[in-house]
Design a protein around this motif. Structure first.
Motif, short mmCIF file in Angstrom:
data_model
loop_
_atom_site.label_atom_id
_atom_site.label_comp_id
_atom_site.label_asym_id
_atom_site.label_seq_id
_atom_site.Cartn_x
_atom_site.Cartn_y
_atom_site.Cartn_z
N TRP A 103 -6.36 -6.00 -12.18
CA TRP A 103 -6.96 -4.79 -11.60
C TRP A 103 -8.46 -4.76 -11.85
CZ3 TRP A 103 -9.39 -0.66 -14.22
CH2 TRP A 103 -9.67 0.46 -13.43
N ARG A 160 3.16 2.97 -13.16
CA ARG A 160 2.72 3.71 -11.98
C ARG A 160 3.26 2.99 -10.75
NH1 ARG A 160 -0.50 2.25 -15.51
NH2 ARG A 160 -1.29 0.51 -14.27
N SER A 161 3.99 3.72 -9.91
CA SER A 161 4.64 3.09 -8.76
C SER A 161 4.49 3.94 -7.51
CB SER A 161 6.13 2.88 -9.06
OG SER A 161 6.82 2.40 -7.93
N LEU A 162 4.27 3.26 -6.38
CA LEU A 162 4.16 3.94 -5.08
C LEU A 162 5.13 3.29 -4.10
CD1 LEU A 162 0.29 4.23 -4.55
CD2 LEU A 162 1.87 6.14 -4.80
N ASN A 217 1.75 0.46 0.48
CA ASN A 217 1.91 -0.31 -0.76
C ASN A 217 3.15 -1.19 -0.66
OD1 ASN A 217 1.07 -0.97 -3.46
ND2 ASN A 217 2.81 0.23 -4.22
N LEU A 223 -4.40 -2.43 -6.63
CA LEU A 223 -4.41 -0.97 -6.72
C LEU A 223 -4.04 -0.49 -8.12
CD1 LEU A 223 -2.75 0.64 -3.55
CD2 LEU A 223 -5.01 1.10 -4.48
N VAL A 243 -0.85 -0.44 -9.23
CA VAL A 243 0.43 0.26 -9.15
C VAL A 243 1.53 -0.75 -8.81
CG1 VAL A 243 -0.59 2.45 -8.44
CG2 VAL A 243 0.09 0.80 -6.69
N SER A 245 -2.17 6.98 -0.50
CA SER A 245 -1.76 5.96 -1.47
C SER A 245 -2.94 5.54 -2.35
CB SER A 245 -1.19 4.73 -0.74
OG SER A 245 0.03 5.04 -0.11
N TYR A 246 -4.10 5.40 -1.74
CA TYR A 246 -5.29 5.04 -2.52
C TYR A 246 -5.62 6.12 -3.55
CZ TYR A 246 -10.23 4.45 -3.66
OH TYR A 246 -11.41 4.32 -4.35
N ALA A 280 -2.98 6.35 -6.35
CA ALA A 280 -3.13 5.25 -7.30
C ALA A 280 -4.21 5.56 -8.33
CB ALA A 280 -3.44 3.95 -6.56
N GLN A 281 -5.32 6.11 -7.88
CA GLN A 281 -6.40 6.44 -8.81
C GLN A 281 -6.02 7.62 -9.70
OE1 GLN A 281 -8.39 4.02 -8.54
NE2 GLN A 281 -7.60 3.47 -6.52
N ASN A 304 -3.98 6.70 -12.60
CA ASN A 304 -4.83 6.14 -13.65
C ASN A 304 -5.58 7.24 -14.39
OD1 ASN A 304 -4.01 3.64 -12.81
ND2 ASN A 304 -5.90 3.16 -11.72
#
Length: 716
Positions: A124, A165-167, A172, A181, A183, A411-412, A415-416, A419
């Motif tokens: 990452w 962390r999962s999407l 994704n 990302l 994730v 999704s972007y 993902a942030q 975090n």
């Protein structure tokens, strides 16, 4: 190389980095901010490791950045560098499990140092730097990458808010993109996910693996005290993942009962502590047994249906729990809700029983993937709430591989936020649109950010399952949306390449929303506009992952064919004498159901969406009264829905009464009907008297709901 979204086959084909290498880029200066000396893009990126263990990352970084470069060898290993080569930037990489933080990036004079705690975080972090470099050096193509979260020239360090962390979203689905990302995706990084034990058990396991219910084995549920079940699971893990996993990766396994309320009552399960309604004791024992057998893996129980009861003992350190957030209201004012207080108490209880608490959360409207769903501020509030209560992992359940509008930006940002839940949502939205939609970003930002802000300020509760009327009542202004669509459509005609492909996906999906706004009469019907929207929506067949508009029974072609062949507005065309007149219900209505006015508004429901125009009743009997202003012979027409997936069925009997006199009766053999369809049932009401209402008595099939739309009274 891979695209951020699967591109349209009409406007864009996938391209490879190797193909890009034949292009000649104009060499420009690489300018550093925050007091760094300007770098020349004619120089080389010199990559070094701190120890020999870091050589793998030196090789990785050089290989991946060179694949993106228009000239070969833009990045070189320091050990292989010739003395005459000019340095553009020295990059130092180091993986250190003993770090107190997850990552650290330090910018200095012509040098940047990357440090990460483990493999995933190093990948990452390297891609964060690659993206930042590519934005300043035209020799390096990063147009397929999401915008970097970190800022070039600004040293930073931190620890991700959640360990896992999962999407599960359409943006994704590329395994190569996931670590970039930061994730995961449950389809790729779990050894066993959800209610999938049967997959691990295999064929012909024998009756002993199944639950004993009322003295007989039932294959709809498992016996978690079964040694055969345990041995099958052990063999599945060994055969597919080994004793300690490839490269020592800690795979995750969900050990969950099937999605029903059956609980094994065999002697061993009852001895473990099972009750007729709780499988927690036997499931907990099985999870603990597997965790001790495979100490390098993580095993998860659930807090759901038959495992809602808390276990009586603390689990081993490699056991966790998956908890669904379905009961939490989707609102930015979550802290003010009683559901949140109850849920927070549950999380606090689990925190004393296991080390890993994962939330299974939701980030879309599962009955409408294509209408905008502004959930980012809602999710930010939820993530902050989870962090406060010791949650260690997040699994976001979105539309999966199926396309949903604005899923790329969501999704972007999600993902942030996983975090760092305190991140600036508005800034992330703007950065994404500027990066992925450079020509049309102004239009997109002007529409989407205010939509999110509206949900943030109003505190409305977003539906997880809802129709267009609910979206319009809470956040979707039809006039504003129509203007946005027209502006974006006009701008798209001046765009090509990847951005045009992304706009094509958005605009195609928005045609569904425009159709729904018309169908529900939120905007006036227009036959020419409807025909154009349907024609545009047919373009979905040329796009990847674009065949459905909802989670279940949402085939877009079925919807299009139905809308083309059915008129969803009647008005008084058939001589309906109770058009827009009041209908009275003698029996109590369901809480939250549609108003009775939907039964006489002339708007016809469609079989694929029970949310819009349908009045749903859950009782065994429903009695409605309609006015009769003049004596005569009438036909009563009632619109009915057969929707077996939603436990909605045609009624088993309908009667028409006036006073104490039964005028007609109709029975339905619903088992012979299609699983999903709509029909108008007509009953005679001859010799009706004036002034006395007709009474419609509707008897439901046992355990099923009935759904009605238009009731018409037509004089013969």
């Amino acid at each position: 190389m891979y695209n951020w979204l699967s591109p349209s086959r009409t406007y864009c084909n996938r391209f490879s980095c190797m193909a890009k290498t034949v292009l000649c880029y104009v060499l420009m200066s690489l300018v550093c901010s925050c007091g760094l000396v300007a770098q020349s893009s004619t120089g080389y990126y010199v990559v070094a490791g701190v120890s020999s263990d870091d050589n793998q990352w030196v090789n990785y970084f050089c290989d991946h950045i060179n694949k993106r470069a228009s000239l070969l060898g833009v990045a070189v290993k320091e050990a292989d560098m010739d003395k005459g080569e000019k340095k553009a930037l020295r990059i130092v990489l180091h993986q250190s499990p003993s770090m107190t933080e997850d990552y650290k990036i330090t910018f200095g004079d012509k040098e940047v140092r990357l440090e990460a705690k483990d493999k995933g975080k190093m990948i990452w972090l390297m891609y964060q730097l690659m993206q930042m470099i590519g934005e300043r050096d035209n020799r390096i193509d990063v147009t397929d990458l999401p915008p970097s979260y970190l800022k070039y020239g600004m040293s930073a360090s931190g620890t991700f808010a959640f360990d896992y962390r999962s999407l599960y979203t359409s943006a994704n689905t590329d395994p190569e993109l996931m670590p970039i990302l930061g994730v995961g995706n449950v389809d790729y990084d779990w050894g066993l996910w959800g209610h999938n034990l049967q997959k691990a058990i295999g064929k012909n396991p024998g009756e002993s693996v199944y639950a004993l219910i009322d003295g007989a084995r039932n294959s709809d549920q498992f016996c978690f005290s079964s040694d055969v079940l345990y041995n099958r699971l052990v063999n599945y893990i060994l055969n597919n993942y080994g004793e300690i996993g490839k490269n020592g990766e800690a795979y995750r396994f969900a050990i969950m009962p099937n999605d029903n309320d059956l609980v094994c009552q065999c002697e061993a399960c009852r001895r473990a502590g099972n009750t007729p309604h709780s499988a927690t004791p036997a499931v907990s024992a099985m999870v603990t047994r597997l965790a001790k057998r495979f100490p390098h893996y993580l095993f998860f129980t659930s807090s759901y249906l038959t495992t809602e009861q808390l276990p009586s003992q603390k689990f081993p350190p490699n056991v966790g729990v998956l908890i669904s957030a379905m009961d939490l209201p989707m609102t930015t004012k979550i802290a003010d809700t009683p559901q949140a207080r109850k849920f927070g108490h549950l999380l606090d209880q689990w925190r004393g029983l296991c080390n890993h608490i994962y939330i299974w959360d939701y980030c879309c409207n599962f009955d409408d993937y294509l209408t905008p769903y502004p959930c980012l501020y809602v999710q930010q509030k939820r993530l902050l709430f989870y962090k406060q209560h010791g949650v260690t992992g997040i699994v976001y359940n979105g539309s999966g591989p199926d396309y949903s509008t604005f899923d790329d930006v969501q999704s972007y940002v999600l993902a942030q936020l996983m975090n760092d839940p305190t991140a600036d949502v508005q800034s992330l939205i703007n950065v994404f649109f500027d990066s992925r939609y450079p020509t049309s970003s102004t239009i997109l930002k002007a529409y989407y950010d205010p939509l999110e802000q509206q949900v943030l300020q109003s505190g409305v509760e977003l539906p997880l399952y809802g129709g267009i009327d609910e979206a319009e009542s809470k956040y979707l202004n039809a006039t504003t949306f129509n203007k946005f669509f027209n502006d974006l459509d006009k701008a798209a005609k001046k765009v090509d390449g990847d951005e045009r492909a992304r706009l094509n996906l958005l605009l195609t999906g928005f045609n569904f929303t425009l159709l729904e706004l018309q169908r529900s009469h939120i905007v006036p019907p227009n036959k020419d506009a409807k025909a154009q929207y349907l024609e545009n929506l047919k373009g979905h067949s040329d796009l990847d992952h674009f065949s459905v508009y909802r989670e279940a029974n949402g085939n877009l072609d079925d919807y299009i064919n139905y809308m083309q062949s059915h008129d969803t507005y009647r008005g008084q065309d058939l001589g309906n004498v109770i058009y827009h007149q009041a209908v009275r219900s003698v029996t109590p209505l369901d809480e939250g159901c549609k108003p009775l006015s939907v039964l006489t508004d002339g708007v016809v429901g469609i079989p694929y969406d029970y949310h819009v125009q349908w009045l749903i009743h859950t009782g065994s009997k429903m009695i409605l009264q309609i006015p009769v202003s003049a004596a005569g012979n009438y036909t009563v027409s009632i619109g009915l829905l057969q929707g077996e997936p939603w436990h909605i069925n045609y009624p088993q009997r309908i009667e028409i009464w006036q006073g104490n006199k039964q005028l007609s009766v109709r029975t339905t053999d619903w088992e012979e009907q299609a699983p999903i369809e709509r029909k108008d049932e007509e009953l005679e009401a001859y010799h009706s008297s004036a002034g006395t209402p007709l009474e419609i008595r509707i008897y439901a099939v046992d355990g099923k709901k009935v759904a009605l739309d238009e009731i018409e009274l037509i004089k013969d």
